[in-house]
Write a protein that holds these residues in place. Sequence first.
Motif, PDB file in Angstrom:
ATOM      1  N   MET A   1      50.319  43.376  13.672  1.00 28.38           N
ATOM      2  CA  MET A   1      49.341  42.998  14.512  1.00 28.38           C
ATOM      3  C   MET A   1      48.157  43.583  14.363  1.00 28.38           C
ATOM      4  O   MET A   1      46.804  43.048  14.445  1.00 28.38           O
ATOM      5  CB  MET A   1      49.906  43.293  16.006  1.00 28.38           C
TER       6      MET A   1
ATOM      7  N   ARG B   1      39.122  30.079  11.842  1.00 29.97           N
ATOM      8  CA  ARG B   1      40.322  30.641  12.560  1.00 29.97           C
ATOM      9  C   ARG B   1      41.512  30.060  12.166  1.00 29.97           C
ATOM     10  O   ARG B   1      42.505  30.802  12.343  1.00 29.97           O
ATOM     11  CB  ARG B   1      40.028  30.420  14.041  1.00 29.97           C
TER      12      ARG B   1
ATOM     13  N   TYR C   1      33.554  46.019  18.079  1.00 32.66           N
ATOM     14  CA  TYR C   1      34.847  45.505  18.805  1.00 32.66           C
ATOM     15  C   TYR C   1      34.588  45.881  20.446  1.00 32.66           C
ATOM     16  O   TYR C   1      35.497  46.156  20.971  1.00 32.66           O
ATOM     17  CB  TYR C   1      36.162  46.283  18.159  1.00 32.66           C
TER      18      TYR C   1
ATOM     19  N   THR D   1      46.685  35.996  15.505  1.00 29.26           N
ATOM     20  CA  THR D   1      46.493  37.353  15.448  1.00 29.26           C
ATOM     21  C   THR D   1      47.843  38.054  15.012  1.00 29.26           C
ATOM     22  O   THR D   1      47.913  38.978  14.200  1.00 29.26           O
ATOM     23  CB  THR D   1      45.992  38.263  16.818  1.00 29.26           C
TER      24      THR D   1
ATOM     25  N   ASN E   1      45.983  43.269   9.988  1.00 28.73           N
ATOM     26  CA  ASN E   1      46.317  41.683   9.961  1.00 28.73           C
ATOM     27  C   ASN E   1      45.207  40.994   9.228  1.00 28.73           C
ATOM     28  O   ASN E   1      44.872  39.935   9.041  1.00 28.73           O
ATOM     29  CB  ASN E   1      46.271  41.262  11.390  1.00 28.73           C
TER      30      ASN E   1
ATOM     31  N   HIS F   1      39.295  39.194   9.957  1.00 29.20           N
ATOM     32  CA  HIS F   1      38.635  38.923  11.147  1.00 29.20           C
ATOM     33  C   HIS F   1      37.854  37.491  10.898  1.00 29.20           C
ATOM     34  O   HIS F   1      37.160  37.142  10.073  1.00 29.20           O
ATOM     35  CB  HIS F   1      37.645  40.049  11.563  1.00 29.20           C
TER      36      HIS F   1
ATOM     37  N   HIS G   1      36.701  45.002  23.233  1.00 30.40           N
ATOM     38  CA  HIS G   1      37.897  45.488  23.454  1.00 30.40           C
ATOM     39  C   HIS G   1      38.037  47.048  24.028  1.00 30.40           C
ATOM     40  O   HIS G   1      39.262  47.473  24.143  1.00 30.40           O
ATOM     41  CB  HIS G   1      38.656  45.111  22.120  1.00 30.40           C
TER      42      HIS G   1
ATOM     43  N   LYS H   1      39.628  42.678   5.996  1.00 31.84           N
ATOM     44  CA  LYS H   1      39.953  44.324   6.471  1.00 31.84           C
ATOM     45  C   LYS H   1      40.455  45.409   5.696  1.00 31.84           C
ATOM     46  O   LYS H   1      40.798  44.837   4.426  1.00 31.84           O
ATOM     47  CB  LYS H   1      40.805  44.038   7.701  1.00 31.84           C
TER      48      LYS H   1
HETATM   49  P1  RTP Z   1      39.635  39.692  15.119  1.00 32.76           P
HETATM   50  O1  RTP Z   1      38.978  39.562  16.299  1.00 32.76           O
HETATM   51  O2  RTP Z   1      39.996  40.972  14.248  1.00 32.76           O
HETATM   52  O3  RTP Z   1      39.439  38.494  14.308  1.00 32.76           O
HETATM   53  O4  RTP Z   1      41.202  39.395  15.594  1.00 32.76           O
HETATM   54  P2  RTP Z   1      41.519  38.024  16.802  1.00 32.76           P
HETATM   55  O5  RTP Z   1      40.360  37.612  17.467  1.00 32.76           O
HETATM   56  O6  RTP Z   1      42.617  37.314  16.132  1.00 32.76           O
HETATM   57  O7  RTP Z   1      42.401  39.032  18.049  1.00 32.76           O
HETATM   58  P3  RTP Z   1      41.367  39.933  19.081  1.00 32.76           P
HETATM   59  O8  RTP Z   1      42.241  39.698  20.361  1.00 32.76           O
HETATM   60  O9  RTP Z   1      40.065  39.850  19.082  1.00 32.76           O
HETATM   61  O10 RTP Z   1      41.694  41.249  18.769  1.00 32.76           O
HETATM   62  C1  RTP Z   1      41.189  42.151  17.490  1.00 32.76           C
HETATM   63  C2  RTP Z   1      42.139  42.892  16.647  1.00 32.76           C
HETATM   64  O11 RTP Z   1      42.622  44.002  17.374  1.00 32.76           O
HETATM   65  C3  RTP Z   1      44.130  44.276  17.084  1.00 32.76           C
HETATM   66  N1  RTP Z   1      45.045  44.045  18.024  1.00 32.76           N
HETATM   67  N2  RTP Z   1      45.985  44.541  18.302  1.00 32.76           N
HETATM   68  N3  RTP Z   1      48.184  44.474  21.099  1.00 32.76           N
HETATM   69  C4  RTP Z   1      47.870  44.691  19.967  1.00 32.76           C
HETATM   70  O12 RTP Z   1      48.367  45.702  19.378  1.00 32.76           O
HETATM   71  C5  RTP Z   1      46.688  44.341  19.396  1.00 32.76           C
HETATM   72  N4  RTP Z   1      46.073  43.183  19.907  1.00 32.76           N
HETATM   73  C6  RTP Z   1      44.833  43.058  19.202  1.00 32.76           C
HETATM   74  C7  RTP Z   1      44.210  43.095  15.995  1.00 32.76           C
HETATM   75  O13 RTP Z   1      44.096  43.700  14.542  1.00 32.76           O
HETATM   76  C8  RTP Z   1      43.142  42.231  16.204  1.00 32.76           C
HETATM   77  O14 RTP Z   1      42.878  41.180  15.165  1.00 32.76           O
END
Ligand code: RTP
Length: 142
Positions: free
Chosen positions: A111, A87, A51, A93, A114, A117, A54, A11
Amino acid sequence: MTTERTLSIIKPDAVQRNLIGAIYQRIETTGLKVVAAKMLHLDAAKAQGFYAEHEGKPFYDGLVEFMTSGPVMVQVLEGDNAIARYRELMGKTNPEEAACGTIRADYAESMRFNSVHGSDSPASAAREIAYFFADDEICPRG
Ligand code: RTP
Ligand code: MG
């Protein structure tokens, strides 16, 4: 054992801090192979589409803003159980919850910022790889 492919992104926070090589070293040391790679500066539409799962969540707009703030390195990783192994290498995360020795524990700033991905399932991996790479841009290594 199942040979899988997963989509990895270094990232903008990590690219900006010159961590591409350090993260590639961890990927390769763990035995995963880089079979495709490119540097991109995502525009809003590309980041929003990536994304899309989300969309509507409180962190979505900030996530898109961050992911378009600078260049990213996007790569396809291949290996036995590549999705889960990458992972595990990334860590949780939230870097405060990430296990010692993981990429996020060592490099992530928060968070949001981070550093990496990784796809979270075979279906996500297939979608995400096709989102960034044509079939002929992937180089199987055997
Ligand atoms: P990624 O998709 O980036 O690999 O991360 P991840 O699966 O570990 O987490 P995910 O739940 O898919 O969330 C995507 C990205 O969104 C940001 N995030 N911020 N509560 C928060 O402030 C929050 N939750 C998620 C993070 O950058 C996360 O990697
Ligand atoms: Mg995710």
